[in-house]
Design a protein around this motif. Structure first.
Motif, short mmCIF file in Angstrom:
data_model
loop_
_atom_site.label_atom_id
_atom_site.label_comp_id
_atom_site.label_asym_id
_atom_site.label_seq_id
_atom_site.Cartn_x
_atom_site.Cartn_y
_atom_site.Cartn_z
N GLN A 90 0.85 -1.18 0.00
CA GLN A 90 0.00 0.00 0.00
C GLN A 90 0.89 1.24 0.00
N ILE A 91 0.62 2.19 -0.89
CA ILE A 91 1.44 3.38 -1.00
C ILE A 91 0.97 4.43 0.00
N GLU A 92 1.86 4.87 0.87
CA GLU A 92 1.53 5.91 1.83
C GLU A 92 1.64 7.27 1.16
N THR A 93 0.65 8.14 1.40
CA THR A 93 0.63 9.46 0.78
C THR A 93 0.66 10.54 1.85
N VAL A 94 1.19 11.69 1.47
CA VAL A 94 1.22 12.85 2.38
C VAL A 94 -0.17 13.46 2.49
N VAL A 95 -0.85 13.58 1.35
CA VAL A 95 -2.24 14.07 1.31
C VAL A 95 -3.08 13.05 0.57
N GLY A 96 -4.38 13.21 0.59
CA GLY A 96 -5.27 12.26 -0.05
C GLY A 96 -5.14 12.25 -1.57
N ILE A 97 -5.65 11.17 -2.18
CA ILE A 97 -5.59 11.03 -3.63
C ILE A 97 -6.39 12.13 -4.32
N GLY A 98 -7.57 12.45 -3.77
CA GLY A 98 -8.44 13.47 -4.38
C GLY A 98 -7.76 14.82 -4.51
N PRO A 99 -7.26 15.41 -3.41
CA PRO A 99 -6.57 16.69 -3.51
C PRO A 99 -5.33 16.64 -4.41
N THR A 100 -4.63 15.50 -4.38
CA THR A 100 -3.45 15.36 -5.24
C THR A 100 -3.84 15.41 -6.72
N MET A 101 -4.91 14.69 -7.08
CA MET A 101 -5.37 14.70 -8.47
C MET A 101 -5.82 16.09 -8.89
N VAL A 207 10.71 1.35 4.29
CA VAL A 207 11.15 2.35 3.30
C VAL A 207 10.22 3.56 3.34
N ASP A 208 9.44 3.69 4.41
CA ASP A 208 8.59 4.86 4.59
C ASP A 208 9.47 6.03 5.03
N VAL A 209 9.54 7.08 4.22
CA VAL A 209 10.46 8.17 4.52
C VAL A 209 10.05 8.93 5.77
N GLN A 210 8.76 8.91 6.13
CA GLN A 210 8.34 9.57 7.35
C GLN A 210 8.89 8.85 8.58
N VAL A 211 8.89 7.52 8.52
CA VAL A 211 9.47 6.75 9.62
C VAL A 211 10.97 7.00 9.70
#
Length: 220
Positions: A90-101, A207-211
């Motif tokens: 599962q790909i972790e995102t900084v913001v939701g898919i909707g706002p990104t699109m 490999v989660d950059v936030q971690v």
């Protein structure tokens, strides 16, 4: 012939922008890598068409490199890295898919609004290709910024590079030696990235950059 040349080039370049938006929409690594392979295939078609209409045989080499390495070798290698590392799919995102699109669509509109006036002295085909190329570059950059997973950021970087290659091809090509050096640079970068990801996984088990930022003390 000029109308057909414009229509086909417009279709292929526009397809790259659409696939870049599809990359932003993906939330699973395997789907992301598959879509990136399609991105590279359409890049190869776009560059090959530019080679045909410009009468520039060296661009066929660029198209072949894009198809072989970015369309096949790199996606397959990243698939194996994901399996070998046991990365969470599962790909972790900084913001939701909707706002990104939504932001991505705004970037496409901005690219067209900025590039068309700047290149008004060029022919219509070059104008359109450069506008679409800038869109692909900005969408790749957006993907790097809005994804927390290192693999997805790598894909964003390579899609950004695809936009640069499209721009170079649309602007009447670039020297073959530069194209070959880019291909070797991509291969070297892939090797380095592979080693880098294995080392991250071995050391931090993620490999989660936030971690990883937490390990550096940059986040609470």
């Amino acid at each position: 012939m000029h109308g057909l040349a414009f229509d086909v080039a417009h279709l292929l370049s526009g397809s790259l922008v659409l696939i870049s938006l599809m990359l932003l929409y993906q939330d699973r690594l395997y789907s992301l890598l598959n879509i990136f392979a399609f991105h590279a295939v359409f890049l190869a078609f776009a560059v090959a068409w530019q080679a045909f209409i410009q009468g520039a045989p060296h661009l066929y080499v660029t198209a072949a490199i894009a198809l072989a390495f970015k369309g096949i070798v790199i996606p397959v290698s990243l698939h194996r890295m994901v399996q070998r590392l046991g990365i969470h799919r599962q790909i972790e995102t900084v913001v939701g898919i909707g706002p990104t699109m939504l932001f991505g669509i705004c970037l496409v509109a901005l690219s067209i609004m900025v590039m068309l006036p700047v290149t008004e002295q060029a022919d219509a085909l070059t104008q359109e290709d450069l506008a679409f190329a800038l869109s692909v570059v900005l969408l790749g950059l957006l993907m790097m910024v809005t994804r927390r997973n290192a693999v997805s950021q790598i894909v964003g970087f390579m899609s950004l590079e695809n936009g640069l290659i499209l721009a170079a091809a649309g602007a009447k090509g670039m020297p073959l030696v530069v194209e070959i050096s880019i291909a070797f640079s991509v291969l070297i970068a892939l090797i380095v990235i592979g080693i880098f990801l294995f080392r991250i996984r071995e050391r931090f088990d993620t490999v989660d950059v936030q971690v990883l930022d937490r390990f550096r003390g940059e986040q609470p």
